[in-house]
Design a protein around this motif. Sequence first.
Motif, short mmCIF file in Angstrom:
data_model
loop_
_atom_site.label_atom_id
_atom_site.label_comp_id
_atom_site.label_asym_id
_atom_site.label_seq_id
_atom_site.Cartn_x
_atom_site.Cartn_y
_atom_site.Cartn_z
N ALA A 39 0.88 -1.16 0.00
CA ALA A 39 0.00 0.00 0.00
C ALA A 39 0.92 1.21 0.00
CB ALA A 39 -0.87 -0.02 1.25
N THR A 40 0.37 2.40 -0.02
CA THR A 40 1.20 3.58 0.21
C THR A 40 0.69 4.26 1.47
OG1 THR A 40 -0.15 4.89 -1.31
CG2 THR A 40 1.90 4.01 -2.19
N ARG A 41 1.60 5.02 2.11
CA ARG A 41 1.26 5.71 3.33
C ARG A 41 1.73 7.15 3.21
NH1 ARG A 41 2.63 6.77 8.82
NH2 ARG A 41 4.78 6.97 8.17
N CYS A 42 0.86 8.07 3.56
CA CYS A 42 1.23 9.49 3.52
C CYS A 42 2.14 9.79 4.71
CB CYS A 42 -0.01 10.36 3.57
SG CYS A 42 0.38 12.12 3.66
N LYS A 43 3.34 10.30 4.39
CA LYS A 43 4.29 10.59 5.47
C LYS A 43 3.86 11.80 6.29
CE LYS A 43 8.61 8.97 3.39
NZ LYS A 43 9.90 9.49 2.88
N ASP A 44 2.99 12.62 5.71
CA ASP A 44 2.58 13.82 6.42
C ASP A 44 1.42 13.59 7.40
OD1 ASP A 44 4.55 15.28 5.20
OD2 ASP A 44 3.28 15.88 3.52
N CYS A 45 0.42 12.81 6.97
CA CYS A 45 -0.72 12.61 7.87
C CYS A 45 -0.91 11.15 8.28
CB CYS A 45 -1.99 13.19 7.24
SG CYS A 45 -2.63 12.22 5.88
N GLY A 46 -0.12 10.23 7.70
CA GLY A 46 -0.15 8.85 8.16
C GLY A 46 -1.22 7.96 7.56
N ILE A 47 -2.07 8.51 6.72
CA ILE A 47 -3.16 7.73 6.14
C ILE A 47 -2.58 6.70 5.16
CG2 ILE A 47 -3.64 9.28 4.19
CD1 ILE A 47 -6.57 9.07 4.80
N VAL A 48 -3.18 5.49 5.14
CA VAL A 48 -2.70 4.41 4.26
C VAL A 48 -3.67 4.24 3.10
CG1 VAL A 48 -2.18 1.93 4.12
CG2 VAL A 48 -1.54 3.22 6.16
N PHE A 49 -3.10 4.07 1.91
CA PHE A 49 -3.93 3.92 0.72
C PHE A 49 -3.77 2.55 0.08
CE2 PHE A 49 -2.70 8.42 0.87
CZ PHE A 49 -3.95 8.98 1.01
N PHE A 50 -4.89 1.92 -0.14
CA PHE A 50 -4.89 0.71 -0.95
C PHE A 50 -6.17 0.71 -1.77
CE2 PHE A 50 -5.16 -3.46 -2.52
CZ PHE A 50 -3.83 -3.83 -2.72
N LEU A 60 -3.32 16.56 0.55
CA LEU A 60 -2.83 16.96 -0.78
C LEU A 60 -1.31 16.90 -0.91
CD1 LEU A 60 -5.26 19.96 -1.40
CD2 LEU A 60 -5.61 17.55 -1.96
N SER A 61 -0.68 16.09 -0.06
CA SER A 61 0.76 15.91 -0.14
C SER A 61 1.10 14.81 -1.13
CB SER A 61 1.26 15.52 1.26
OG SER A 61 2.53 14.94 1.18
N SER A 62 2.28 14.88 -1.74
CA SER A 62 2.76 13.77 -2.57
C SER A 62 3.90 13.06 -1.86
CB SER A 62 3.22 14.29 -3.94
OG SER A 62 2.12 14.80 -4.64
N ASN A 63 3.99 13.32 -0.58
CA ASN A 63 5.03 12.76 0.26
C ASN A 63 4.58 11.40 0.79
OD1 ASN A 63 7.40 12.66 1.71
ND2 ASN A 63 6.68 14.01 3.35
N VAL A 64 4.49 10.42 -0.13
CA VAL A 64 4.01 9.10 0.29
C VAL A 64 5.14 8.08 0.23
CG1 VAL A 64 1.62 9.54 -0.45
CG2 VAL A 64 3.23 8.49 -2.04
N GLU A 65 5.01 7.04 1.03
CA GLU A 65 6.02 5.98 1.03
C GLU A 65 5.31 4.64 0.89
OE1 GLU A 65 7.94 6.14 4.82
OE2 GLU A 65 6.10 5.78 5.94
N TRP A 66 6.06 3.61 0.46
CA TRP A 66 5.49 2.27 0.36
C TRP A 66 5.30 1.70 1.74
CZ3 TRP A 66 3.22 0.84 -3.84
CH2 TRP A 66 3.62 1.40 -5.06
#
Length: 144
Positions: A39-50, A60-66
Amino acid sequence: MSKKKEIDDRFKKFGTKSFTSVTKVNDFIDNLENGKVMATRCKDCGIVFFPPRADCYKCLSSNVEWHEVSGEGKLVTYSKLKYAPVGFEDDLPYCIALLDYGDFKIFGRIASNVPEEEIELGMEMRTKANKLPNGQLNYVFEKA
Ligand SMILES: [Zn+2]
């Protein structure tokens, strides 16, 4: 003179029928080939995306990590399909399901080796990278 275009089409390897290419998150496929569902996780707010997103819709950050989908999720709902979308007919019958990992939920299908009578709401399941007979990749839910 034609200029050679480099097309990042790694998402073609995903699923029974290939997905449209999603260039920013194509590493998803490389990870899948290595047995990891990410998944990816936003480094700024911690939300996980799948499925993985390259941009956070919340801040609205593009600061995401795997972020690896590991451990167990709870089966929230499932449904046995008798009819499938075009391209998935040969896989019938199969169960689609939703797993709840707490921070995020994953929609997918239950592995064909899980007997239907053993499927119970609330049961713990794992998400596993899977290779289809035709060489395509996807992920399935297995009993934990
Ligand atoms: Zn965010």
